[in-house]
Scaffold this motif. Sequence first.
Motif, short mmCIF file in Angstrom:
data_model
loop_
_atom_site.label_atom_id
_atom_site.label_comp_id
_atom_site.label_asym_id
_atom_site.label_seq_id
_atom_site.Cartn_x
_atom_site.Cartn_y
_atom_site.Cartn_z
N ILE A 1 4.63 -6.11 1.21
CA ILE A 1 3.45 -5.30 0.87
C ILE A 1 3.87 -4.31 -0.20
O ILE A 1 4.75 -3.47 0.03
CB ILE A 1 2.91 -4.54 2.10
CG1 ILE A 1 2.42 -5.52 3.17
CG2 ILE A 1 1.78 -3.60 1.69
CD1 ILE A 1 1.96 -4.86 4.46
N ASP A 2 3.27 -4.41 -1.36
CA ASP A 2 3.55 -3.46 -2.43
C ASP A 2 2.64 -2.25 -2.22
O ASP A 2 1.43 -2.34 -2.42
CB ASP A 2 3.30 -4.09 -3.80
CG ASP A 2 3.74 -3.16 -4.95
OD1 ASP A 2 4.15 -2.01 -4.66
OD2 ASP A 2 3.65 -3.57 -6.11
N ALA A 3 3.22 -1.14 -1.81
CA ALA A 3 2.46 0.06 -1.49
C ALA A 3 2.62 1.14 -2.56
O ALA A 3 2.53 2.34 -2.27
CB ALA A 3 2.88 0.59 -0.13
N LYS A 4 2.86 0.72 -3.79
CA LYS A 4 3.01 1.68 -4.88
C LYS A 4 1.75 2.52 -5.01
O LYS A 4 0.63 2.01 -5.04
CB LYS A 4 3.31 0.97 -6.19
CG LYS A 4 3.62 1.93 -7.34
CD LYS A 4 4.03 1.18 -8.59
CE LYS A 4 4.40 2.16 -9.70
NZ LYS A 4 4.82 1.45 -10.94
N GLY A 5 1.92 3.84 -5.05
CA GLY A 5 0.80 4.75 -5.16
C GLY A 5 0.08 5.00 -3.85
O GLY A 5 -0.94 5.70 -3.82
N LYS A 6 0.62 4.45 -2.76
CA LYS A 6 0.00 4.62 -1.45
C LYS A 6 0.93 5.40 -0.52
O LYS A 6 2.09 5.63 -0.83
CB LYS A 6 -0.38 3.26 -0.86
CG LYS A 6 -1.42 2.54 -1.74
CD LYS A 6 -1.69 1.14 -1.30
CE LYS A 6 -2.64 0.47 -2.30
NZ LYS A 6 -2.91 -0.94 -1.95
N THR A 7 0.39 5.82 0.61
CA THR A 7 1.11 6.70 1.53
C THR A 7 1.24 6.04 2.90
O THR A 7 0.23 5.60 3.47
CB THR A 7 0.38 8.04 1.67
OG1 THR A 7 0.28 8.67 0.38
CG2 THR A 7 1.11 8.97 2.62
N VAL A 8 2.46 5.97 3.41
CA VAL A 8 2.71 5.43 4.75
C VAL A 8 2.94 6.59 5.70
O VAL A 8 3.77 7.48 5.43
CB VAL A 8 3.91 4.48 4.75
CG1 VAL A 8 4.16 3.94 6.16
CG2 VAL A 8 3.69 3.32 3.79
N ILE A 9 2.21 6.59 6.81
CA ILE A 9 2.34 7.64 7.81
C ILE A 9 2.62 7.02 9.18
O ILE A 9 2.31 5.84 9.40
CB ILE A 9 1.08 8.52 7.90
CG1 ILE A 9 -0.13 7.70 8.37
CG2 ILE A 9 0.80 9.20 6.56
CD1 ILE A 9 -1.38 8.52 8.68
N PRO A 10 3.17 7.79 10.12
CA PRO A 10 3.25 7.28 11.50
C PRO A 10 1.84 7.05 12.02
O PRO A 10 0.91 7.80 11.71
CB PRO A 10 3.94 8.43 12.26
CG PRO A 10 4.55 9.30 11.21
CD PRO A 10 3.70 9.16 10.00
N GLY A 11 1.67 6.00 12.81
CA GLY A 11 0.36 5.78 13.43
C GLY A 11 0.00 6.96 14.31
O GLY A 11 0.85 7.57 14.97
N PHE A 12 -1.28 7.31 14.32
CA PHE A 12 -1.74 8.44 15.14
C PHE A 12 -1.65 8.09 16.63
O PHE A 12 -1.85 6.94 17.04
CB PHE A 12 -3.18 8.80 14.81
CG PHE A 12 -3.38 9.31 13.40
CD1 PHE A 12 -2.62 10.34 12.91
CD2 PHE A 12 -4.35 8.75 12.58
CE1 PHE A 12 -2.80 10.83 11.62
CE2 PHE A 12 -4.54 9.21 11.28
CZ PHE A 12 -3.77 10.25 10.80
N VAL A 13 -1.36 9.11 17.43
CA VAL A 13 -1.30 8.97 18.89
C VAL A 13 -2.39 9.86 19.47
O VAL A 13 -2.31 11.09 19.40
CB VAL A 13 0.08 9.39 19.43
CG1 VAL A 13 0.13 9.20 20.95
CG2 VAL A 13 1.20 8.60 18.76
N GLN A 14 -3.42 9.25 20.02
CA GLN A 14 -4.53 10.00 20.62
C GLN A 14 -4.33 10.04 22.13
O GLN A 14 -4.29 9.00 22.79
CB GLN A 14 -5.87 9.35 20.29
CG GLN A 14 -6.21 9.42 18.81
CD GLN A 14 -7.71 9.59 18.58
OE1 GLN A 14 -8.39 10.33 19.31
NE2 GLN A 14 -8.22 8.94 17.57
N THR A 15 -4.27 11.25 22.67
CA THR A 15 -3.88 11.40 24.08
C THR A 15 -5.05 11.63 25.03
O THR A 15 -4.83 11.95 26.20
CB THR A 15 -2.87 12.55 24.21
OG1 THR A 15 -3.40 13.73 23.58
CG2 THR A 15 -1.54 12.18 23.58
N HIS A 16 -6.29 11.42 24.55
CA HIS A 16 -7.42 11.44 25.49
C HIS A 16 -8.58 10.65 24.91
O HIS A 16 -9.23 11.08 23.97
CB HIS A 16 -7.86 12.87 25.81
CG HIS A 16 -8.94 12.93 26.87
ND1 HIS A 16 -8.76 12.39 28.11
CD2 HIS A 16 -10.21 13.43 26.84
CE1 HIS A 16 -9.88 12.58 28.84
NE2 HIS A 16 -10.77 13.19 28.08
N ILE A 17 -8.82 9.47 25.49
CA ILE A 17 -9.85 8.54 25.04
C ILE A 17 -10.52 7.92 26.28
O ILE A 17 -9.87 7.73 27.31
CB ILE A 17 -9.23 7.41 24.17
CG1 ILE A 17 -8.68 7.97 22.86
CG2 ILE A 17 -10.22 6.28 23.92
CD1 ILE A 17 -9.74 8.35 21.85
#
Length: 443
Positions: free
Chosen positions: A47-63
């Motif tokens: 995956i060429d992610a040039k110009g893009k931002t990789v973040i940790p997946g969000f963790v939602q603790t109440h759904i």
Amino acid sequence: MNLLIKNAEIVTMNKEGEIMIGDLHIVDDIIMNIGPNLEVSQPDKIIDAKGKTVIPGFVQTHIHLCQTIFRGQGDDLELMDWLKKRIWPLEAAHDEESIYYSAMLGIGELIQSGTTTIVDMETVHHTEYAFKAIAESGIRALSGKVMMDKGDEVPVPLQEKTENSIRESVDLLEKWHNYDNGRIKYAFSPRFVVSCTEKLLREVQFLSEHYHVMVHTHASENLGEIDIVQKETGMRNIVYLDHLGLANPRLILAHCIWLDDEEKKIIRERGVHVSHCPGSNLKLASGIAETPYMISEQVSLSLGADGAPCNNNLDMFNEMRLAALIQKPAHGPTAMDAHTVFKMATIGGAKAVGMENEIGSIEVGKKADLAILNLNHFHTYPSYGVDPISRIVYSATRADVETTIINGEIVMENGLLKTINKSIVLHEANNCIKRLLQRAKMK
């Protein structure tokens, strides 16, 4: 899969807070290497992610996945009326199919907005079908059947005997806990003190310790709720939970808006985790939690959207922005800054579920739970000279999530879901809510 993500801006959320331009190498479900110009022999996918931002997946603790198809059915009510007039009757009307499609509807929204892990509370019956949806979709989850063996104005189908509630919960735990090498875990889910006998809560405490699993419940969300608990037990919510031995690092408490000094001390000293749900708390007019105080006292604090009928979306970008903004009028512009809030949404959530060594940050050896953002839009520019985390918290939206990876599997790529059939889920969600409203005699 042997996956290489190249040329990305990587927001690691490691202890040093590193943000770098480079590559990510993922093998199966593990991050194997991070750095510039990685050499990888014959990757299965690049995956060429040039110009893009990789973040940790969000963790939602109440759904509440079981409530997703109730979206729009409980607007403009306070908590107890919302429960008694709308949510409990609709939960009582649920069937196996409606639980499954409600879960799929919620999971699709969560994946599309970059959430990779959830702490989910189901309803009394048919929880097996929510677990099936979780298993098929690929999301990481702690989930459990709701437990409620007492309460006024509770529909008959939601009234359960203590022994049945415990037995069904244990049966689900023994079947689903640690499914798919731990991607799915079980959490005991007593609804709240108002709907649980002392006998049930004491048994939950014992079973949580015996199986070493989390307990997920609501507490101190609403003044009316607190009044009921005090009249019945002679104690406030958190004091009562501590009295029963439940206040410990295995406990996740949603909301915690109305706490007195003794309760704050218990949460801090016992290592209890608090899930802050600003969107829900505002919509139900419940109040605003004292999160700056919790941060100053090093309380384990994370974020959750709660359920679709009290929010009305499951979008972590919305929760982050609200969590930051609602505190500033009272506590000043530096209260709940972007870095603090982003930490709550990632590594803070990982800590709450006891998985901070596996998820919540982008580090070698951790699980590959990631989201790739495309921030090349009018609403996120200019980028020059802007703190990347502030840009994510204050400017980005869920529409900017391009790809979501959970446990090393690409579950959404270029905005297209791979594990959920969107058209079928949307069609069936409408059919299901129509049936439930007729069954509950609401419309």
